[in-house]
Design a protein around this motif. Structure first.
Motif, PDB file in Angstrom:
ATOM      1  N   GLY A 269       0.791  -1.226   0.000  1.00 53.35           N
ATOM      2  CA  GLY A 269       0.000   0.000   0.000  1.00 53.35           C
ATOM      3  C   GLY A 269       0.821   1.272   0.000  1.00 53.35           C
ATOM      4  N   MET A 270       2.113   1.161   0.316  1.00 51.48           N
ATOM      5  CA  MET A 270       2.958   2.352   0.440  1.00 51.48           C
ATOM      6  C   MET A 270       3.030   3.203  -0.834  1.00 51.48           C
ATOM      7  N   PRO A 271       3.078   2.606  -2.043  1.00 49.81           N
ATOM      8  CA  PRO A 271       3.098   3.467  -3.233  1.00 49.81           C
ATOM      9  C   PRO A 271       1.915   4.435  -3.291  1.00 49.81           C
ATOM     10  N   SER A 272       0.728   3.977  -2.878  1.00 50.78           N
ATOM     11  CA  SER A 272      -0.441   4.865  -2.855  1.00 50.78           C
ATOM     12  C   SER A 272      -0.280   5.954  -1.807  1.00 50.78           C
ATOM     13  N   PHE A 273       0.286   5.586  -0.660  1.00 50.01           N
ATOM     14  CA  PHE A 273       0.487   6.579   0.392  1.00 50.01           C
ATOM     15  C   PHE A 273       1.454   7.659  -0.063  1.00 50.01           C
ATOM     16  N   PHE A 274       2.568   7.239  -0.656  1.00 54.79           N
ATOM     17  CA  PHE A 274       3.550   8.214  -1.121  1.00 54.79           C
ATOM     18  C   PHE A 274       2.984   9.070  -2.245  1.00 54.79           C
ATOM     19  N   ARG A 275       2.196   8.443  -3.129  1.00 58.64           N
ATOM     20  CA  ARG A 275       1.608   9.216  -4.230  1.00 58.64           C
ATOM     21  C   ARG A 275       0.719  10.326  -3.697  1.00 58.64           C
ATOM     22  N   GLN A 276      -0.156   9.979  -2.780  1.00 58.31           N
ATOM     23  CA  GLN A 276      -1.057  10.983  -2.234  1.00 58.31           C
ATOM     24  C   GLN A 276      -0.329  11.969  -1.336  1.00 58.31           C
ATOM     25  N   GLY A 277       0.681  11.478  -0.610  1.00 54.97           N
ATOM     26  CA  GLY A 277       1.460  12.379   0.225  1.00 54.97           C
ATOM     27  C   GLY A 277       2.178  13.423  -0.594  1.00 54.97           C
ATOM     28  N   VAL A 278       2.724  13.004  -1.722  1.00 54.93           N
ATOM     29  CA  VAL A 278       3.404  13.943  -2.610  1.00 54.93           C
ATOM     30  C   VAL A 278       2.411  14.935  -3.201  1.00 54.93           C
ATOM     31  N   VAL A 279       1.172  14.481  -3.465  1.00 54.67           N
ATOM     32  CA  VAL A 279       0.136  15.398  -3.941  1.00 54.67           C
ATOM     33  C   VAL A 279      -0.091  16.504  -2.912  1.00 54.67           C
ATOM     34  N   GLY A 280      -0.123  16.132  -1.626  1.00 56.71           N
ATOM     35  CA  GLY A 280      -0.301  17.132  -0.581  1.00 56.71           C
ATOM     36  C   GLY A 280       0.848  18.130  -0.543  1.00 56.71           C
TER      37      GLY A 280
ATOM     38  N   ILE B  49       1.130  -6.215  -8.016  1.00 58.60           N
ATOM     39  CA  ILE B  49       1.820  -7.508  -7.998  1.00 58.60           C
ATOM     40  C   ILE B  49       3.019  -7.515  -7.053  1.00 58.60           C
ATOM     41  N   GLY B  50       3.198  -6.452  -6.274  1.00 60.22           N
ATOM     42  CA  GLY B  50       4.214  -6.460  -5.238  1.00 60.22           C
ATOM     43  C   GLY B  50       5.555  -5.884  -5.607  1.00 60.22           C
ATOM     44  N   TYR B  51       5.663  -5.181  -6.736  1.00 62.84           N
ATOM     45  CA  TYR B  51       6.908  -4.515  -7.109  1.00 62.84           C
ATOM     46  C   TYR B  51       6.915  -3.123  -6.475  1.00 62.84           C
ATOM     47  N   GLY B  52       7.148  -3.094  -5.169  1.00 66.37           N
ATOM     48  CA  GLY B  52       6.926  -1.880  -4.398  1.00 66.37           C
ATOM     49  C   GLY B  52       7.803  -0.700  -4.776  1.00 66.37           C
ATOM     50  N   PHE B  53       9.119  -0.937  -4.983  1.00 69.16           N
ATOM     51  CA  PHE B  53      10.012   0.194  -5.250  1.00 69.16           C
ATOM     52  C   PHE B  53       9.643   0.884  -6.552  1.00 69.16           C
ATOM     53  N   ARG B  54       9.429   0.103  -7.618  1.00 68.60           N
ATOM     54  CA  ARG B  54       9.126   0.708  -8.910  1.00 68.60           C
ATOM     55  C   ARG B  54       7.743   1.357  -8.917  1.00 68.60           C
ATOM     56  N   ALA B  55       6.802   0.770  -8.172  1.00 70.18           N
ATOM     57  CA  ALA B  55       5.489   1.399  -8.051  1.00 70.18           C
ATOM     58  C   ALA B  55       5.601   2.739  -7.335  1.00 70.18           C
ATOM     59  N   THR B  56       6.402   2.779  -6.276  1.00 70.98           N
ATOM     60  CA  THR B  56       6.597   4.026  -5.534  1.00 70.98           C
ATOM     61  C   THR B  56       7.315   5.070  -6.391  1.00 70.98           C
ATOM     62  N   LEU B  57       8.274   4.621  -7.192  1.00 68.21           N
ATOM     63  CA  LEU B  57       9.006   5.526  -8.069  1.00 68.21           C
ATOM     64  C   LEU B  57       8.056   6.248  -9.025  1.00 68.21           C
ATOM     65  N   VAL B  58       7.177   5.471  -9.673  1.00 72.66           N
ATOM     66  CA  VAL B  58       6.237   6.071 -10.627  1.00 72.66           C
ATOM     67  C   VAL B  58       5.190   6.909  -9.897  1.00 72.66           C
ATOM     68  N   SER B  59       4.731   6.420  -8.751  1.00 70.13           N
ATOM     69  CA  SER B  59       3.653   7.112  -8.044  1.00 70.13           C
ATOM     70  C   SER B  59       4.080   8.471  -7.523  1.00 70.13           C
ATOM     71  N   THR B  60       5.351   8.635  -7.209  1.00 65.58           N
ATOM     72  CA  THR B  60       5.830   9.922  -6.684  1.00 65.58           C
ATOM     73  C   THR B  60       6.444  10.812  -7.759  1.00 65.58           C
ATOM     74  N   ALA B  61       6.617  10.285  -8.965  1.00 66.92           N
ATOM     75  CA  ALA B  61       7.320  11.034 -10.005  1.00 66.92           C
ATOM     76  C   ALA B  61       6.547  12.262 -10.467  1.00 66.92           C
ATOM     77  N   ARG B  62       5.247  12.078 -10.771  1.00 69.34           N
ATOM     78  CA  ARG B  62       4.472  13.150 -11.404  1.00 69.34           C
ATOM     79  C   ARG B  62       4.361  14.386 -10.511  1.00 69.34           C
ATOM     80  N   GLN B  63       3.990  14.191  -9.255  1.00 68.74           N
ATOM     81  CA  GLN B  63       3.745  15.329  -8.370  1.00 68.74           C
ATOM     82  C   GLN B  63       4.941  15.675  -7.499  1.00 68.74           C
ATOM     83  N   GLY B  64       5.954  14.822  -7.463  1.00 68.56           N
ATOM     84  CA  GLY B  64       7.064  15.069  -6.576  1.00 68.56           C
ATOM     85  C   GLY B  64       8.404  15.170  -7.264  1.00 68.56           C
ATOM     86  N   ILE B  65       8.886  14.054  -7.784  1.00 70.94           N
ATOM     87  CA  ILE B  65      10.231  14.005  -8.364  1.00 70.94           C
ATOM     88  C   ILE B  65      10.389  15.033  -9.479  1.00 70.94           C
TER      89      ILE B  65
END
Length: 452
Positions: free
Chosen positions: A242-253, A382-398
């Motif tokens: 679930g962490m990729p979703s948390f980071f994605r939304q956190g970066v949105v904030g 499918i459990g690829y957490g690091f790459r999911a987090t990378l993409v999820s934080t890229a648009r609004q953060g990275i």
């Protein structure tokens, strides 16, 4: 048995619409409600009311972050275990996830209620906007636990094979809120407090409908205390997925705060204009987010069952269809951009001018969002957490926050308007790279072994 479960057997072009359409409708109606809500507030309170809800938006962002972290993390693990035939562990994952979601939801509501003053200042409230934001947040804080739990648990309802009921939970609150907004804001002359009260009552109704799904046994899941696991590994798998979703939304904030701080250099009108554009863009983007939510249970179940070719087909199907839909929406909306912004602030030419250009620039890159969302949703499911987090934080953060910071101080207001489209292009390239890389790592499809 994946040959008997529809998630593993129905044709992709039949199965995905069945799960995606209810999710699309739920997201679209909710996003439309947010627009209607802003229209009512703008007409009944003024642009300070619009700015107040935007300043308070990080509370909603954190709520959504917690909800999606626990909801998608629980739902993805639930489906992965079902696909692998581990039904007992699937039940424990569901019970554990729901209990954690309830605890986190209550904690967030208490923080928002008792610390809203300093937090709203941190979120970028100006002295003129702060009184409106305090009233609005003071009411909606009571509903934060409800909306957080409802949003998160809806993912599990969808994972349990009831996407239509999940849609009903969301739609009921959005529709009721749309009805109550004009009644409270105009009819009862409650102003910004009326908008908050309408939101609170609608969240109560949504929670009641969702709770009945579990306590009345409307699906295969039951809420049982004995299903709350004491094993740290169960909690770890939920949080990890679930962490990729948390980071994605956190970066949105964080990006919302950065946007507010940069935009207020050009006045409250700039803050209000960018707030309106953000809500319009999220509404259009809800189509592809709905595809992603519908894709998640199919992707997780098939990966757990070893149906890797089916995961690939489902992912590319979602990207193709969502890209076509977004392209059509972009072409239709581009010439109507000024009229769309005018709906919110008819008598404010400054807001209209700033918002029109910003919206058109974002519409140009809108069709890229299909690949961006799937580049996040597929690895997360499918459990690829690091790459999911990378993409999820890229648009609004990275990408966005550095671009926003640099371009604001080099080309001014135009930099704020251009930063998001440029971040979208960079994230699109990254998403395609991640998707193709993961697919190359897939082992041979388990279905091919069954055929031998």
């Amino acid at each position: 048995n994946s040959s008997q479960n529809p998630l593993g057997s129905l044709p992709i072009n039949t199965l995905l619409p069945k799960f995606a359409i209810p999710s699309i409708v739920a997201y679209l109606v909710t996003s439309l409600y947010n627009i209607v809500d802003q229209i009512f507030i703008g007409q009944g309170v003024g642009y300070l009311g619009n700015a107040a809800t935007n300043v308070a938006f990080p509370f909603t962002t954190v709520s959504t972050a917690i909800a999606l972290m626990m909801g998608i993390g629980t739902a993805a693990n639930f489906n992965l275990n079902l696909g692998a035939g581990n039904e007992e562990r699937a039940r424990r994952v569901a019970g554990t996830g729901l209990s954690c979601l309830a605890l986190f939801s209550l904690t967030l509501g208490l923080i928002a209620l008792f610390f809203r003053g300093p937090l709203l200042n941190l979120f970028g409230a100006t002295p003129e906007v702060l009184p409106y934001a305090m009233i609005y947040t003071g009411i909606t804080a009571f509903g934060l636990p409800m909306v957080t739990f409802t949003t998160g648990a809806s993912s599990l309802v969808r994972a349990d094979g009831s996407p239509t009921y999940s849609m009903l939970c969301t739609l009921s609150g959005a529709v009721l809120n749309t009805i109550l907004d004009p009644v409270f804001i105009f009819g009862l002359n409650m102003g910004i407090g009326g908008a908050g009260a309408a939101t609170l009552l609608s969240q109560c109704v949504s929670l009641a409908i969702l709770a009945s799904f579990f306590f009345r046994g409307m699906g295969s899941l039951r809420v049982r205390v004995r299903d709350i696991s004491r094993k740290p590994g169960v909690y770890a798998t939920i949080f990890k997925q679930g962490m990729p979703s948390f980071f994605r939304q956190g970066v949105v904030g964080v990006s919302t705060m950065a946007l507010n701080f940069n935009a207020r250099l050009y006045g409250d009108a700039a803050v209000a204009a960018m707030s309106i554009v953000s809500k319009v863009f999220v509404t259009v983007q809800s189509v592809v987010i709905g595809f992603g939510q519908g894709f998640q249970p199919v992707c997780s179940y098939c990966f757990g069952a070893g149906l890797y070719d089916r995961v690939k087909k489902a992912c590319w199907f979602c990207i193709r269809v969502s890209t076509i839909i977004l392209l059509v929406l972009s072409v239709i909306s581009f010439p109507a951009a000024r009229s769309i912004i005018t709906l919110f602030r008819r008598n404010d030419p400054t807001v209209i001018e700033i918002g029109t250009l910003a919206l058109r620039l974002q519409l140009i890159t809108l069709p890229l969002q299909g690949a961006v969302i799937m580049g996040n949703m597929m690895p997360q499911s499918i459990g690829y957490g690091f790459r999911a987090t990378l993409v999820s934080t890229a648009r609004q953060g990275i990408f966005l926050i550095p671009l926003l910071t640099i371009m604001t101080y080099t080309i001014g207001l135009l930099g704020i308007q251009c930063a998001q489209p440029l971040a979208d292009i960079a994230t699109f390239i990254l998403s395609l790279f991640v998707i193709r890389g993961i697919f190359k790592e897939f082992p041979e499809d388990a279905s091919s072994f069954a055929a031998q």
